[in-house]
Design a protein around this motif. Structure first.
Motif, PDB file in Angstrom:
ATOM      1  N   ARG A 239       0.842  -1.199   0.000  1.00 33.32           N
ATOM      2  CA  ARG A 239       0.000   0.000   0.000  1.00 33.32           C
ATOM      3  C   ARG A 239       0.874   1.245   0.000  1.00 33.32           C
ATOM      4  N   LEU A 240       0.588   2.167  -0.901  1.00 33.22           N
ATOM      5  CA  LEU A 240       1.295   3.434  -0.934  1.00 33.22           C
ATOM      6  C   LEU A 240       0.722   4.334   0.159  1.00 33.22           C
ATOM      7  N   PRO A 241       1.570   5.076   0.876  1.00 37.87           N
ATOM      8  CA  PRO A 241       1.043   5.960   1.923  1.00 37.87           C
ATOM      9  C   PRO A 241      -0.057   6.873   1.401  1.00 37.87           C
ATOM     10  N   GLY A 242      -1.172   6.902   2.110  1.00 42.76           N
ATOM     11  CA  GLY A 242      -2.313   7.722   1.737  1.00 42.76           C
ATOM     12  C   GLY A 242      -3.420   6.953   1.040  1.00 42.76           C
ATOM     13  N   ASP A 243      -3.104   5.790   0.449  1.00 43.92           N
ATOM     14  CA  ASP A 243      -4.112   5.053  -0.319  1.00 43.92           C
ATOM     15  C   ASP A 243      -5.322   4.663   0.538  1.00 43.92           C
ATOM     16  N   ARG A 244      -5.079   4.165   1.733  1.00 40.23           N
ATOM     17  CA  ARG A 244      -6.189   3.752   2.604  1.00 40.23           C
ATOM     18  C   ARG A 244      -7.064   4.958   2.935  1.00 40.23           C
ATOM     19  N   ARG A 245      -6.424   6.084   3.223  1.00 41.53           N
ATOM     20  CA  ARG A 245      -7.166   7.294   3.566  1.00 41.53           C
ATOM     21  C   ARG A 245      -8.066   7.720   2.413  1.00 41.53           C
ATOM     22  N   TYR A 246      -7.561   7.623   1.191  1.00 41.23           N
ATOM     23  CA  TYR A 246      -8.359   8.039   0.031  1.00 41.23           C
ATOM     24  C   TYR A 246      -9.533   7.086  -0.209  1.00 41.23           C
ATOM     25  N   ARG A 247      -9.344   5.798   0.060  1.00 38.57           N
ATOM     26  CA  ARG A 247     -10.456   4.851  -0.084  1.00 38.57           C
ATOM     27  C   ARG A 247     -11.567   5.176   0.919  1.00 38.57           C
TER      28      ARG A 247
END
Length: 337
Positions: A301-309
Motif C-alpha cells: 500500500r502506498l502511503p495515503g491510499d487507505r485514507r483516500y479509499r
C-alpha cells in the motif's frame, strides 16, 4: 465503529463550526478548525477528528488563548515567510501562510513557512496535502509537550513530534504520510483508556519509569519513541527544527507554558515546500511513478491510499460519527448557547 451515524461532510462542518463559534471562537478560526477536524474524521482518522472537538473548550480556557486571533503572514526573505498565530489555533495561521509559501516555492524552488505561537489543532496531513495539490512536495513538523522519554530515558522530555510529507502526482491525489515519532499518538492511547483496553508494552512507561500496558498509567507516566534510538533522534531533530530554529518553544517549554491548564500544546510549526520541476525537471514526477509502481507490483500500500479509499466511501455514504460523541457535542453546544 458501533452505534454510529453517517452524516454529510457539509453538515458536519456546519455542526463543528457552530460548536466552536457558540463557545466564543471567532468566525475565521471556527471555519478553519471545523474543516480540518472534519477532514480527519472523513478520512477515518477518528482520534484526530471530532473526538477532539470537546477538548477545544479546555484549550480555549487557557489564560493565554486568543479567541479573536487574526494572524497575517509577513515575508522574511525571498524564500521564507513567518506568521504569528497570536495564541489562537495554529491551523488558521498555517492556512494563511501557505499561500505565500506556495508562491515562493514555485518561484525559488524551495521555501519555508514558520508558524509561531499556535495551539495545536489536529493532524498535519490535511495541510501538506493542500500544498501538494498545488504541484509541490511538502514537509511539516512540530513539537508538542514533553510526554515522551528519549531512548534509554525514563521520563518525558521530547514531544510526540509528528511529521508529515506529501508528494504530488499527475491525475491522482498526492502520496501522503503523517505520523507521530512516538510509538503511538497520544490521542490513540487516550482512546484505549476510554475503551478500557490495554496497549502494547513498547508504547510507554508508568510514572515509576517501568514498562506498562495500562494506557492510563502511560498517560500519567511517559510515552516511548518508535524504533528506539532512531525514533528518538528524529523526535530530537523535530524539536530543533520546529523549535529553536524558528524561535518557538521546545516540548518542555510548551508544557511549562501550559501551567497545568491541560490545553493543547502551544508551539511552532515548520513547513517546507519544494518544487520538483525546479530541481528534477519535467521528468521528476514520472520517475516517482516508477517507484510507486513497485509498491503496487508487490501488493504493498502506498502511503495515503487507505485514507483516500475511506474518503471515497465517506463521500458516497456519509462520514462515520459515533452517536455518543455526537450526543456529547450537542449537549456541550447547547450549554454554550
Amino acid at each position: 465503529m458501533t452505534n454510529e451515524l453517517r452524516i454529510s461532510e457539509t453538515n458536519l462542518i456546519a455542526l463543528a463550526e457552530e460548536f466552536l463559534s457558540s463557545n466564543g471562537l471567532n468566525i475565521a478560526q471556527s471555519r478553519s478548525l471545523a474543516r480540518t477536524l472534519v477532514e480527519a474524521q472523513r478520512d477515518g482518522s477518528f482520534s484526530h477528528g471530532l473526538q477532539r472537538l470537546p477538548g477545544t473548550l479546555t484549550t480555549m480556557s487557557h489564560p493565554q488563548f486568543n479567541r479573536d486571533a487574526d494572524p497575517q503572514p509577513h515575508d522574511l526573505s525571498v524564500a521564507a515567510v513567518q506568521i504569528d498565530a497570536q495564541f489562537g489555533f495554529s491551523c488558521l495561521a498555517a492556512e494563511r501562510g501557505i499561500e505565500a509559501l506556495v508562491e515562493k516555492a514555485h518561484d525559488v524552488g524551495l521555501a519555508m513557512l514558520a508558524v509561531n505561537n499556535g495551539f495545536h489543532s489536529t493532524a498535519l496531513w490535511p495541510l501538506v496535502e493542500r500544498i501538494s495539490n498545488r504541484g509541490l512536495v511538502a514537509l511539516s513538523m512540530n513539537p508538542t509537550h514533553a510526554w515522551v522519554a528519549p531512548a534509554g530515558g525514563n521520563r518525558g522530555l521530547l514531544g510526540t513530534n509528528p511529521i508529515a510529507f506529501a508528494w504530488p502526482r499527475r491525475d491522482k491525489p498526492p502520496a501522503v504520510f503523517d505520523f507521530a515519532t512516538s510509538a503511538a499518538s497520544r490521542a490513540d492511547i487516550a482512546m484505549h483508556r476510554e475503551t478500557g483496553t490495554e496497549v502494547p508494552e513498547e508504547w510507554g512507561l508508568d510514572n515509576q519509569g517501568k514498562p506498562s500496558r495500562d494506557p492510563a498509567k502511560i498517560l500519567a507516566g511517559a510515552m516511548l519513541p518508535f524504533g528506539g534510538h532512531k525514533g528518538s533522534a528524529i523526535a530530537l531533530m523535530i524539536e530543533l527544527l520546529a523549535g529553536p530554529l524558528i524561535g518557538a518553544f521546545t516540548s518542555r517549554e510548551s508544557q511549562s507554558f501550559d501551567q497545568g491548564a491541560d490545553a493543547a500544546p502551544c508551539h511552532g510549526e515548520l513547513f517546507l515546500a519544494f518544487s520538483p520541476g525546479v530541481f528534477g525537471g519535467a521528468g521528476a514526477l514520472d520517475h516517482a511513478e516508477t517507484l510507486f509502481s513497485g509498491f503496487y507490483e508487490q501488493g504493498a500500500r502506498l502511503p495515503g491510499d487507505r485514507r483516500y479509499r475511506i474518503r471515497e466511501n465517506s463521500a458516497r455514504e456519509g462520514i462515520r460519527v459515533s452517536s455518543p460523541l455526537l450526543d456529547r457535542i450537542q449537549v456541550l453546544m447547547g450549554a454554550a448557547i
